[in-house]
Design a protein around this motif. Sequence first.
Motif, mmCIF file in Angstrom:
data_model
loop_
_atom_site.group_PDB
_atom_site.id
_atom_site.type_symbol
_atom_site.label_atom_id
_atom_site.label_comp_id
_atom_site.label_asym_id
_atom_site.label_seq_id
_atom_site.Cartn_x
_atom_site.Cartn_y
_atom_site.Cartn_z
ATOM 1 N N VAL A 189 0.836 -1.206 0.000
ATOM 2 C CA VAL A 189 0.000 0.000 0.000
ATOM 3 C C VAL A 189 0.868 1.253 0.000
ATOM 4 N N GLY A 190 0.511 2.194 -0.861
ATOM 5 C CA GLY A 190 1.201 3.473 -0.911
ATOM 6 C C GLY A 190 2.320 3.561 -1.916
ATOM 7 N N THR A 191 2.774 2.421 -2.418
ATOM 8 C CA THR A 191 3.852 2.454 -3.400
ATOM 9 C C THR A 191 3.294 2.795 -4.780
ATOM 10 N N PRO A 192 4.160 3.291 -5.696
ATOM 11 C CA PRO A 192 3.685 3.558 -7.066
ATOM 12 C C PRO A 192 3.130 2.309 -7.743
ATOM 13 N N PHE A 193 3.684 1.126 -7.426
ATOM 14 C CA PHE A 193 3.197 -0.114 -8.033
ATOM 15 C C PHE A 193 1.760 -0.399 -7.587
ATOM 16 N N TYR A 194 1.513 -0.195 -6.297
ATOM 17 C CA TYR A 194 0.165 -0.409 -5.756
ATOM 18 C C TYR A 194 -0.818 0.590 -6.363
ATOM 19 N N ARG A 195 -0.417 1.860 -6.425
ATOM 20 C CA ARG A 195 -1.293 2.884 -6.977
ATOM 21 C C ARG A 195 -1.555 2.636 -8.461
ATOM 22 N N ALA A 196 -0.542 2.131 -9.155
ATOM 23 C CA ALA A 196 -0.727 1.820 -10.575
ATOM 24 C C ALA A 196 -1.742 0.692 -10.751
ATOM 25 N N ARG A 197 -1.644 -0.332 -9.917
ATOM 26 C CA ARG A 197 -2.597 -1.444 -10.006
ATOM 27 C C ARG A 197 -4.018 -0.972 -9.753
ATOM 28 N N THR A 198 -4.208 -0.187 -8.699
ATOM 29 C CA THR A 198 -5.567 0.236 -8.363
ATOM 30 C C THR A 198 -6.129 1.206 -9.401
ATOM 31 N N ALA A 199 -5.295 2.104 -9.917
ATOM 32 C CA ALA A 199 -5.770 3.055 -10.926
ATOM 33 C C ALA A 199 -6.103 2.345 -12.233
ATOM 34 N N LEU A 200 -5.251 1.415 -12.628
ATOM 35 C CA LEU A 200 -5.504 0.685 -13.873
ATOM 36 C C LEU A 200 -6.774 -0.143 -13.748
ATOM 37 N N ALA A 201 -6.971 -0.772 -12.599
ATOM 38 C CA ALA A 201 -8.183 -1.565 -12.391
ATOM 39 C C ALA A 201 -9.426 -0.686 -12.440
ATOM 40 N N GLU A 202 -9.354 0.491 -11.836
ATOM 41 C CA GLU A 202 -10.505 1.403 -11.848
ATOM 42 C C GLU A 202 -10.826 1.857 -13.269
ATOM 43 N N TRP A 203 -9.805 2.200 -14.028
ATOM 44 C CA TRP A 203 -10.001 2.648 -15.403
ATOM 45 C C TRP A 203 -10.552 1.518 -16.278
ATOM 46 N N GLU A 204 -9.949 0.335 -16.158
ATOM 47 C CA GLU A 204 -10.404 -0.791 -16.975
ATOM 48 C C GLU A 204 -11.823 -1.188 -16.599
ATOM 49 N N ARG A 205 -12.115 -1.216 -15.306
ATOM 50 C CA ARG A 205 -13.448 -1.622 -14.856
ATOM 51 C C ARG A 205 -14.508 -0.642 -15.369
ATOM 52 N N MET A 206 -14.204 0.654 -15.315
ATOM 53 C CA MET A 206 -15.165 1.645 -15.775
ATOM 54 C C MET A 206 -15.452 1.498 -17.264
ATOM 55 N N VAL A 207 -14.399 1.307 -18.060
ATOM 56 C CA VAL A 207 -14.583 1.197 -19.502
ATOM 57 C C VAL A 207 -15.314 -0.096 -19.850
ATOM 58 N N ARG A 208 -15.004 -1.180 -19.159
ATOM 59 C CA ARG A 208 -15.700 -2.447 -19.428
ATOM 60 C C ARG A 208 -17.174 -2.366 -19.001
ATOM 61 N N ARG A 209 -17.441 -1.669 -17.913
ATOM 62 C CA ARG A 209 -18.841 -1.462 -17.528
ATOM 63 C C ARG A 209 -19.591 -0.709 -18.624
ATOM 64 N N MET A 210 -18.940 0.322 -19.159
ATOM 65 C CA MET A 210 -19.559 1.094 -20.223
ATOM 66 C C MET A 210 -19.830 0.210 -21.432
ATOM 67 N N GLY A 211 -18.868 -0.650 -21.770
ATOM 68 C CA GLY A 211 -19.021 -1.532 -22.916
ATOM 69 C C GLY A 211 -20.119 -2.563 -22.733
ATOM 70 N N SER A 212 -20.439 -2.882 -21.481
ATOM 71 C CA SER A 212 -21.491 -3.868 -21.195
ATOM 72 C C SER A 212 -22.869 -3.220 -21.083
ATOM 73 N N GLY A 213 -22.924 -1.895 -21.300
ATOM 74 C CA GLY A 213 -24.196 -1.201 -21.102
ATOM 75 C C GLY A 213 -24.470 -0.905 -19.650
ATOM 76 N N TRP A 214 -23.361 -0.784 -18.871
ATOM 77 C CA TRP A 214 -23.441 -0.493 -17.439
ATOM 78 C C TRP A 214 -24.223 -1.569 -16.695
#
Length: 299
Positions: A189-214
Amino acid sequence: MTYNVFTIAPLRPSVLLAALATCIGVHPGDVDVADAEGSQDDRNWGAAVLCDFTETLGDVSLSLDIYVQESAPNRLSEKELAAELAVAAQTVVLYPAEESIPSAYWLVTPDRTVTRARLLSSDDARPVYSIDAVESKVACLPEVPATPLDEIVREYPTPVPLTERFVTAVDAPEHSSADSVSTPLTREVGTPFYRARTALAEWERMVRRMGSGWQPTGHCSADMYRAGLRARNDIAQLINDLPAPTGELLRELAEQIDGDFTKLTEQDDGQALVEATGPLTGAHENAWWWQRKPSALPW
């Protein structure tokens, strides 16, 4: 089968009994209705339908625990029972949604309008219930605001294979020492690697939700969409903060998600988001992804 529902109307036992008899298709004499906090001495435990009611405080009046014997003619799902009870008793009925969220309910009206609802309860010894929001406007509850219920969207399982690829690549060099197990880089927690994982997951999840019609609701609030864009901001910064090979991998994966995002959105200079949530602020909110809106607005 057992059903657990709430009614808005404070139904008299005789009204509840008649309504249940109609729903289940049995003679009224084969329905037993009783106050769960009252005497149980005169119960007809052999009845086809047993109903315990508890008076509640707030926006709902009764909590019903209904048990229907296998011999009953109408074997209804909870959704079907709620709809039939709403019509027969002429009251709004709420029943639990599938998600493991205590506040997640479905609401059905006497005209069979069905929508999701957020039902909150206080921490008092005798809880006070409030219908905090519904997903679609309900004519008979004009004071209840209609808004996307983001907790339902968040709870829905959304695969993030590109994020998993990032985690696998970053954590692969980590090895266990002789006396302890090293914490994977993406879990510190708090490292750039951790922040990168959480940010990438949030971005990917949001776009995939959009692609599924939310899925599963078809809705998403502007605030939730904005949170996804902020995650993309974080990715842009972290690409430069990470060691070169990892930063390049993050860039590559983010750009793959960007491609899907571009296909699912259209340029509007951020106008739809500004109208929904207020002005965009900060240098990062001038980035290109802030200038696009979902092709069909989910809020």
